[in-house]
Design an enzyme around this catalytic site. Structure first.
Site, PDB file in Angstrom:
ATOM      1  N   TYR A 130       0.831  -1.208   0.000  1.00 58.78           N
ATOM      2  CA  TYR A 130       0.000   0.000   0.000  1.00 58.78           C
ATOM      3  C   TYR A 130       0.865   1.258   0.000  1.00 58.78           C
ATOM      4  O   TYR A 130       0.594   2.209  -0.745  1.00 58.78           O
ATOM      5  CB  TYR A 130      -0.916  -0.039   1.219  1.00 58.78           C
ATOM      6  CG  TYR A 130      -1.984   1.026   1.257  1.00 58.78           C
ATOM      7  CD1 TYR A 130      -3.085   0.951   0.408  1.00 58.78           C
ATOM      8  CD2 TYR A 130      -1.917   2.076   2.162  1.00 58.78           C
ATOM      9  CE1 TYR A 130      -4.092   1.910   0.463  1.00 58.78           C
ATOM     10  CE2 TYR A 130      -2.914   3.034   2.221  1.00 58.78           C
ATOM     11  CZ  TYR A 130      -3.999   2.951   1.374  1.00 58.78           C
ATOM     12  OH  TYR A 130      -4.996   3.909   1.434  1.00 58.78           O
TER      13      TYR A 130
ATOM     14  N   LYS B  93       0.906   4.105  -2.911  1.00 60.01           N
ATOM     15  CA  LYS B  93       0.529   5.478  -2.594  1.00 60.01           C
ATOM     16  C   LYS B  93       1.703   6.449  -2.782  1.00 60.01           C
ATOM     17  O   LYS B  93       1.496   7.614  -3.145  1.00 60.01           O
ATOM     18  CB  LYS B  93      -0.015   5.551  -1.171  1.00 60.01           C
ATOM     19  CG  LYS B  93      -1.343   4.819  -0.988  1.00 60.01           C
ATOM     20  CD  LYS B  93      -2.429   5.379  -1.903  1.00 60.01           C
ATOM     21  CE  LYS B  93      -3.793   4.780  -1.624  1.00 60.01           C
ATOM     22  NZ  LYS B  93      -4.861   5.364  -2.464  1.00 60.01           N
TER      23      LYS B  93
END
Length: 242
Positions: free
Chosen positions: A154, A158
């Site tokens: 993640y 991001k």
């Protein structure tokens, strides 16, 4: 009042996406609300916007499927014209310690959260460029800025969104198209269901979680004419975490 400007919000059925769609509609934008599997949630959003006198259309596609995005978004642009704003919000998480992370968990998050930057924006960018005006807003995360335990996939996705947004902002600035990135912290959505909030609060100087509406307020400002000289920025909404 309808201002005639069309805005696409991906992942609009719930959480931050829903809050952004509602706030943007209240500000006068015509909403195109994207969903993949959550049809009922998207229809509920559309109904709420219409009941309040706003404009809302629904579009369905998988943001991780490049060809599906291209076909549906090119057709949409040909039929309805270029968007004023595109808000890339759709994303997933699949947390695990890195040694235990499966290839499937890595691929799912990178394809959904990072590849979707290309998949969604690439088919739409030339119509926006031809109009020489517009707003692109991407949704990153505090994890993309500072990293987070159990979120290597993640955090990678991001952080990649931040880099891609900054580079695209440079390319589009001369056409009066702004590209900015919002990096939320711990926001009260379904995505934080597995977080032990009592343990996370000490890392938040403000001592509380955020609300989707607080992220949405920033997104609506960045869509506005008042934000026309703001581009290539990463703006955090995280209560002081980073």
């Amino acid at each position: 009042m309808n201002n005639g400007k069309k805005v696409l919000v991906t992942g609009a059925g719930k959480g931050i996406g829903r809050a952004i769609a509602l706030a943007a509609s209240e500000a006068g934008y015509q909403i195109t609300a994207h969903y993949n599997r959550g049809k009922a949630e998207a229809e509920s959003l559309q109904k709420e916007i219409l009941q309040k006198g706003g404009s809302a259309e629904l579009i369905q596609f998988d943001v991780s499927n490049r060809e599906e995005c291209r076909v549906k978004l090119e057709k949409w642009s040909e039929e309805y014209g270029a968007f004023w704003g595109v808000i890339c919000n759709a994303g997933v998480s699949a947390d695990d310690s890195f040694p235990g992370m499966s290839p499937e968990a890595w691929d799912l998050v990178l394809r959904t959260d990072l590849d979707s930057f290309y998949n969604v924006l690439h088919p739409l960018i030339m119509p926006i460029c031809r109009k020489k005006q517009g707003r692109i807003i991407t949704i990153s995360s505090v994890s993309g800025i500072m990293g987070n335990r159990g979120q290597v996939n993640y955090s990678a996705a991001k952080a990649g969104i931040i880099g891609a947004s900054k580079a695209l902002a440079v390319e589009l600035a001369s056409r009066s198209i702004t590209v900015n990135c919002i990096a939320p912290g711990i926001i009260e959505t379904a995505m934080i269901a597995d977080i032990q909030i009592d343990k996370a609060l000490p890392s938040i100087p403000m001592g509380r979680t955020g609300k989707p509406e607080e992220v949405a307020a920033l997104a609506v400002f960045l869509l506005s004419e008042s934000a026309s000289y703001i581009t290539r920025q990463v703006i955090s909404v995280n209560g002081g975490m980073a």
